[in-house]
Scaffold this motif. Structure first.
Motif, PDB file in Angstrom:
ATOM      1  N   TYR A  24      -8.841  20.945 -16.411  1.00 49.70           N
ATOM      2  CA  TYR A  24      -7.976  22.097 -16.135  1.00 49.70           C
ATOM      3  C   TYR A  24      -8.669  23.001 -15.120  1.00 49.70           C
ATOM      4  O   TYR A  24      -9.902  23.155 -15.158  1.00 49.70           O
ATOM      5  CB  TYR A  24      -7.682  22.871 -17.427  1.00 49.70           C
ATOM      6  N   CYS A  58       2.483  20.629 -11.807  1.00 52.19           N
ATOM      7  CA  CYS A  58       1.249  21.361 -12.143  1.00 52.19           C
ATOM      8  C   CYS A  58       0.030  20.435 -12.177  1.00 52.19           C
ATOM      9  O   CYS A  58      -1.052  20.861 -12.553  1.00 52.19           O
ATOM     10  CB  CYS A  58       1.402  22.121 -13.457  1.00 52.19           C
ATOM     11  N   SER A  59       0.206  19.181 -11.763  1.00 50.47           N
ATOM     12  CA  SER A  59      -0.929  18.262 -11.856  1.00 50.47           C
ATOM     13  C   SER A  59      -1.045  17.348 -10.638  1.00 50.47           C
ATOM     14  O   SER A  59      -0.058  17.066  -9.950  1.00 50.47           O
ATOM     15  CB  SER A  59      -0.754  17.403 -13.114  1.00 50.47           C
ATOM     16  N   TYR A  66      -5.157  19.714 -13.741  1.00 52.50           N
ATOM     17  CA  TYR A  66      -4.004  20.556 -14.108  1.00 52.50           C
ATOM     18  C   TYR A  66      -4.214  22.005 -13.692  1.00 52.50           C
ATOM     19  O   TYR A  66      -5.290  22.561 -13.931  1.00 52.50           O
ATOM     20  CB  TYR A  66      -3.779  20.533 -15.621  1.00 52.50           C
ATOM     21  N   THR A  91      -9.312  14.560 -18.306  1.00 51.18           N
ATOM     22  CA  THR A  91      -8.358  15.633 -18.005  1.00 51.18           C
ATOM     23  C   THR A  91      -9.175  16.870 -17.664  1.00 51.18           C
ATOM     24  O   THR A  91     -10.063  17.253 -18.432  1.00 51.18           O
ATOM     25  CB  THR A  91      -7.523  15.940 -19.269  1.00 51.18           C
ATOM     26  N   GLY A 130       2.168  15.485 -13.114  1.00 48.53           N
ATOM     27  CA  GLY A 130       2.176  16.124 -14.436  1.00 48.53           C
ATOM     28  C   GLY A 130       3.159  15.494 -15.406  1.00 48.53           C
ATOM     29  O   GLY A 130       3.001  15.592 -16.618  1.00 48.53           O
TER      30      GLY A 130
END
Ligand code: LLP
Length: 390
Positions: free
Chosen positions: A385, A277-278, A23, A383, A365
């Motif tokens: 970031y 965004c992912s 992300y 996950t 996302g």
């Protein structure tokens, strides 16, 4: 060269165990800012459709912009409350709300139940009586507008299970005075998802005006109209349009929905906020030669991202290990699951790829991580970031 992946980032991604959901919250920030700018000072309120992605960091960022939440289960209502969203900004839709979910919403005092049938109205009335409460509701109508999207994610046609039909209006108007515990505060519509032909929203606006007129003729004043979500994103070329064209989207409503004084227009955007965004990051386990084509077999499969298998949806695939090479080879990019539908893309043009290469499956996302499963007893993908690894 991709805007989303700079060389330093690719190097950091290669060090992580695959598969994982990556992300970039800066992209989410830019998206949220673009929405704020496009809304301007219009009396518009955004409920983020939490079904698209319920990751804590995503929710934290969205909350910081003052958005509300659109839920479709009691569990989503509970998650929204847990993550600090204000109860008066929580809407709860869904054709099959259980009694305990209705009780949860009433006890919490949510903004509205978006009610999908006459029977549900009566059930909520009974539960409200039992709990000695009053409940705010919006009536979800099926406007019979074609969203021109995949049939599985079309919701606004008469033959879909969603919403009250126009031909039920007389019966509804007869029922409404008996619903003493319910405050009918708004009308709700949602015609489908991944809508890219924005002219369908103009058709929705016209239908909204028709319905609103019918309620005003009966003396009902409504404090809000909720037009749902559905704005599509560019899956073909995400880098060309990382931020959807919100200006164009909201302008359609500014031009075509007739709002009365002090009325607010609500939106329930999910995909358009979080899709870009992912990326799902995965490693090539094997490159297998077929009779007519080659397969790139990844360590991610339909368990991590089911959209291609379920809706035949397209996600752009990139070989991050060879981003600058010519994409002159074609592969069926598949996962390890024991199903032929476990395929992310057929005849995908890629550079010549090898075992150990890192692939990115873009625009994941929305409806990516939330729809994963543990089929074949696989464990949840991690996950990661951007700020954790750069
Ligand atoms: N409001 C209601 C009542 C909805 O049912 C939905 C989505 C939304 C808002 C948000 O729609 P969005 O802005 O995200 O398009 N799993 C499918 C999408 C299912 C959408 C269900 N409802 C997919 O992966 O394409």
């Amino acid at each position: 060269m991709s805007q989303f992946f700079e060389p330093k980032l690719i190097k950091a991604l290669k060090d992580q165990p695959t598969p994982f959901y990556y992300y970039d919250l800066d992209v989410l920030d830019q998206t949220l800012q673009a929405i704020k700018k496009a809304v301007g000072d219009s009396p518009y309120h955004i409920h983020y459709a939490i079904k698209a992605n319920a990751n804590p960091e995503i929710l934290k960022k969205i909350k910081s912009y003052g958005f509300g939440i659109d839920c479709v289960s009691g569990e989503e209502v509970a998650a929204a409350l847990k993550h600090g969203f204000r109860v008066e900004q929580i809407a709860f839709a869904g054709v099959g709300k259980r009694d305990d979910e209705i009780e949860l919403g009433i006890n919490a005092g949510i903004f509205t139940f978006n009610v999908e049938s006459l029977e549900e109205l009566q059930v909520i009335q009974e539960i409200a009586e039992k709990l000695d409460s009053e409940v705010n509701v919006a009536l979800r109508f099926n406007p019979n507008v074609n969203a021109k999207t995949h049939e599985y994610i079309t919701t606004g046609l008469e033959e879909n299970k969603f919403g009250i039909n126009e031909w039920e209006l007389d019966e509804l108007f007869e029922l409404m005075p008996k619903l003493k515990r319910l405050n009918i505060r708004g009308l709700h519509f949602h015609i489908g998802s991944q809508i890219t032909d924005l002219s369908v929203y103009k058709n929705l606006c016209n239908r909204v005006n028709d319905f609103q007129q019918k309620f005003r003729e009966r003396g009902y004043q409504l404090d809000h109209i909720n037009v749902g979500g559905g704005l599509g994103v560019n899956y073909d070329d995400p880098d060309a349009e990382l931020i959807p064209d919100f200006e164009r989207f909201f302008n359609i409503f500014k031009e075509f929905v007739h709002l009365y004084p002090r009325q607010r227009l609500h939106f329930e955007l999910g995909r358009a906020i979080v899709a870009q965004c992912s990326a799902l990051i995965s490693k090539v386990l094997y490159v297998k030669k077929g009779v007519k084509k080659n397969f790139a077999i990844l360590d991610a499969g339909m368990t991590e991202l089911i959209r291609p298998a379920l809706y035949q949806s397209y996600h752009k695939i990139q070989n991050l290990s060879r981003l600058d090479d010519d994409t002159d080879h074609a592969y069926d990019v598949v996962g390890p699951i024991c199903e032929s539908s476990d395929c992310f893309g057929k005849s995908v043009k890629l550079p010549e790829s090898k075992r150990g290469d890192i692939f990115a499956i873009r625009s994941t996302g929305a409806y990516g991580e939330v729809m994963r499963s543990n089929y074949n007893l696989r464990k949840d993908a991690k996950t990661i970031y951007k700020h954790e690894i750069l």
